[in-house]
Design a protein around this motif. Sequence first.
Motif, short mmCIF file in Angstrom:
data_model
loop_
_atom_site.label_atom_id
_atom_site.label_comp_id
_atom_site.label_asym_id
_atom_site.label_seq_id
_atom_site.Cartn_x
_atom_site.Cartn_y
_atom_site.Cartn_z
N GLY A 146 -18.69 -5.39 3.57
CA GLY A 146 -17.36 -5.37 4.17
C GLY A 146 -16.99 -6.57 5.00
N LEU A 147 -17.74 -7.67 4.88
CA LEU A 147 -17.43 -8.87 5.66
C LEU A 147 -16.29 -9.67 5.04
N ILE A 148 -16.12 -9.53 3.73
CA ILE A 148 -14.97 -10.13 3.05
C ILE A 148 -14.06 -8.99 2.60
N LYS A 149 -12.82 -9.04 3.03
CA LYS A 149 -11.86 -7.99 2.68
C LYS A 149 -10.64 -8.62 2.00
N VAL A 150 -10.11 -7.91 1.03
CA VAL A 150 -8.94 -8.40 0.29
C VAL A 150 -7.83 -7.37 0.41
N ASP A 151 -6.65 -7.83 0.84
CA ASP A 151 -5.49 -6.95 0.90
C ASP A 151 -4.25 -7.72 0.48
N ALA A 152 -3.08 -7.14 0.71
CA ALA A 152 -1.83 -7.76 0.28
C ALA A 152 -1.58 -9.09 0.97
N ASN A 153 -2.20 -9.30 2.12
CA ASN A 153 -2.00 -10.54 2.86
C ASN A 153 -3.02 -11.62 2.52
N GLY A 154 -3.93 -11.31 1.62
CA GLY A 154 -4.90 -12.32 1.19
C GLY A 154 -6.34 -11.91 1.47
N ILE A 155 -7.21 -12.91 1.57
CA ILE A 155 -8.64 -12.69 1.79
C ILE A 155 -8.97 -12.91 3.26
N HIS A 156 -9.74 -11.98 3.84
CA HIS A 156 -10.09 -12.08 5.25
C HIS A 156 -11.60 -11.97 5.43
N PHE A 157 -12.13 -12.77 6.35
CA PHE A 157 -13.54 -12.68 6.69
C PHE A 157 -13.64 -11.83 7.93
#
Length: 315
Positions: A146-157
């Motif tokens: 869960g350190l890299i997450k993908v949602d409607a706003n893009g990729i988050h670390f």
Amino acid sequence: MRDAPAPVPISKKVGYTNAFIAATLMGFVGFFARHINAQGDFIAFSRMMCGAILFLLILAAKGRLWELKSYKISWSMIASGFFMGNCLSAYIAATQYTSIANAVFFIYIGPIISTLLAIIFLKESMKASTWFAIAAVFIGMLLIVGLIKVDANGIHFGMEFSQKTFIGDMLALYSGVGYGLFLFFGRYRTDVPGETRAFWNFVFALIGITCLFLFTKPTIAQMTSTDWMWWIAIGLVCGFGALGTCTIATRHLKAVEFACVSYWECVVAPVFVGWMIYNEVMTPIQIIGGILIIVGGMSEMLMSTLKKAFANQAV
């Protein structure tokens, strides 16, 4: 004193088999640890103690106790065992002071560290396919924890640091460095048979953990008979089983080859423990991470198998 026998030839099949078993059994650490009301370093002590005792019994049963004198103890054997015990104690302790995601991330920079050290000091080569494999399993690990997450706003670390978790993060960092050094030093002394190497690894790991007890001062007053049964069980499965096969695997595999397979643990924990035992739901991103780890880890084994097959045909 007898002369040491000729060393057993390096076998990729033996190496990959033991690496896979080690990673699978390591994935169940959290399952056993949840049932033990004790400090992390005391739990780790069980893993080292069971390993040392059982490998000593194996050597005795095979009539090979004389090997403990025939093969001289070297600084690399001492360092490998010491860091094995310390890294696992630090990792379990880290999970008590920081997030599981942070702890997992730091300990799994260990295989990367061992790979880089092996390239620099042992001159181990890295092919393009190997770079792909190590990148795939590392990215897969980031996704599955869960350190890299993908949602409607893009990729988050998603890694977070704070003063509150500083001690835990530093323990986790030490566990990663220690894990890398354990694997790196394990690449030395390939002349020593696996069972003998494993025994000395566990012995020096026990010494290292005992030194930590001077600072952590663990207590066992709160442990019930059930806790003790689980304490012994984790020693047998995740100590003797997981760390013993890990030690044997590092004798037969390059650092990066073992690293690629070791990330299989990140699949075992959420799938077999989290999902199948505790009914924890896996997200699509975690599933993708698991697939990347499987593809990366299997690619190294597949390439090694195909290379051997072509070599045999050529002969």
